[in-house]
Design an enzyme around this catalytic site. Structure first.
Site, PDB file in Angstrom:
ATOM      1  N   SER A  10       0.856  -1.186   0.000  1.00  0.00           N
ATOM      2  CA  SER A  10       0.000   0.000   0.000  1.00  0.00           C
ATOM      3  C   SER A  10       0.887   1.229   0.000  1.00  0.00           C
ATOM      4  CB  SER A  10      -0.874   0.012   1.253  1.00  0.00           C
ATOM      5  OG  SER A  10      -1.481   1.282   1.420  1.00  0.00           O
ATOM      6  N   TYR A  16      -1.313  -0.907  10.310  1.00  0.00           N
ATOM      7  CA  TYR A  16      -1.438  -1.242   8.882  1.00  0.00           C
ATOM      8  C   TYR A  16      -0.227  -0.710   8.110  1.00  0.00           C
ATOM      9  CZ  TYR A  16      -3.621  -1.285   4.185  1.00  0.00           C
ATOM     10  OH  TYR A  16      -3.911  -1.494   2.853  1.00  0.00           O
TER      11      TYR A  16
END
Ligand code: NDP
Length: 256
Positions: free
Chosen positions: A145, A158
């Site tokens: 990401s 995350y």
């Protein structure tokens, strides 16, 4: 197989029933690969398998919770017997998120995100290594990401899992080059999937994302799967250890 074909290749895509993983399964299979996938929900997986069979795509799969170590071991055994011990392509796609201010995270939140996003991808690489090596031509892609590249408000745990993926992309690319295994990472910005649709429905949130994105919109799963497929093709044979963002220009945007 030709430079622009995956004919004759085997591929494992984790989490193929929805979102980016689903698009990757279809993209790789359409280019000729035989694909194996998994998810936690049996009925959703069976519906997908039926749909793919109807489309003439060669996809099989089984139920597995990849956050559980023992299930990962069983799962790779199934993949190995389905593919005769030889795997050309591994797409580490499974991922999840819980968004909170840093001080609010519980120990359970921490371990759930870590084991789903990082432990699973790391351990699957370890387990799949002999299969990738045996194929003679291996390619691993991490679906990371932009949260692992720049600081965004996605939640700090995350972000850490994605940055960890981006780092081991470089280490494994070097360590496993001798086994003819390439390793790359694809880092998307917001993509319309079940993971984030509830956020994209909030008008102000969507506006703030789009205002930071030169291409002025969020992305589609097919705009990620195309890059993933390219990196697996024989024509990408000199590309390894790279982290490529699919972000409409977000990460290079200074004062847009
Ligand atoms: P979705 O939640 O839409 O899809 C996730 C897929 O993985 C589903 O098929 C889900 O099936 C499966 N899955 C989830 N957890 C597990 C598990 N523990 N074991 C097995 N299968 C599992 O997510 P996206 O497609 O959006 O995300 C895919 C990847 O892309 C993730 O790593 C995410 O971090 C990354 N990403 C996504 C972005 C976005 O904006 N959408 C942006 C940047 C990165 P089931 O629930 O039935 O198990």
């Amino acid at each position: 197989a030709g430079r622009w074909s995956l004919e004759g290749m085997t591929a494992l895509v984790t989490g193929g029933t929805r979102g980016i993983g689903n698009a990757v399964v279809e993209e790789l299979a359409a280019l000729g690969a035989v694909v194996y996938t998994c998810s936690r929900k049996e009925s959703e997986l069976n519906d997908c398998l039926k749909k793919w069979e109807g489309l003439g795509l060669r996809v099989s799969g089984s139920v597995c919770d990849l956050s559980v170590r023992e299930q990962r071991v069983d799962f790779i055994q199934k993949v190995s017997s389905a593919f005769d011990g030889k795997l050309n392509i591994l797409i580490n796609n499974v991922g999840t998120n819980i968004r909170k201010p840093t001080v609010d995270y519980s120990e359970e939140d921490y371990s759930f995100i870590m084991k789903t996003n990082f432990d699973a991808a790391f351990h699957i690489c370890q387990l799949a290594h002999p299969l990738l090596k045996a194929s003679g031509m291996g390619s691993i892609i991490f679906i990371s990401s932009v949260a692992g590249v720049v600081a965004i408000s996605s939640g700090v745990i995350y972000a850490a899992t994605k940055a960890a993926m981006n780092q081991i992309t470089k280490n494994l690319a070097c360590e496993w080059a001798k086994d003819n295994i390439r390793v790359n990472s694809v880092s998307p910005w917001y993509i319309k999937t079940s993971l984030v649709n509830h956020l994209l429905e909030k008008e102000n949130f969507l506006k703030s994302l789009v205002s930071r994105t030169p291409l002025n919109r969020v992305g589609e799963p097919e705009e990620v799967s195309s890059l993933v497929a390219f990196l697996c093709l024989p024509c990408a044979s000199y590309i390894t250890g790279q982290i490529i963002s699919v972000d409409g220009g977000m990460t290079v945007n200074g004062f847009y």
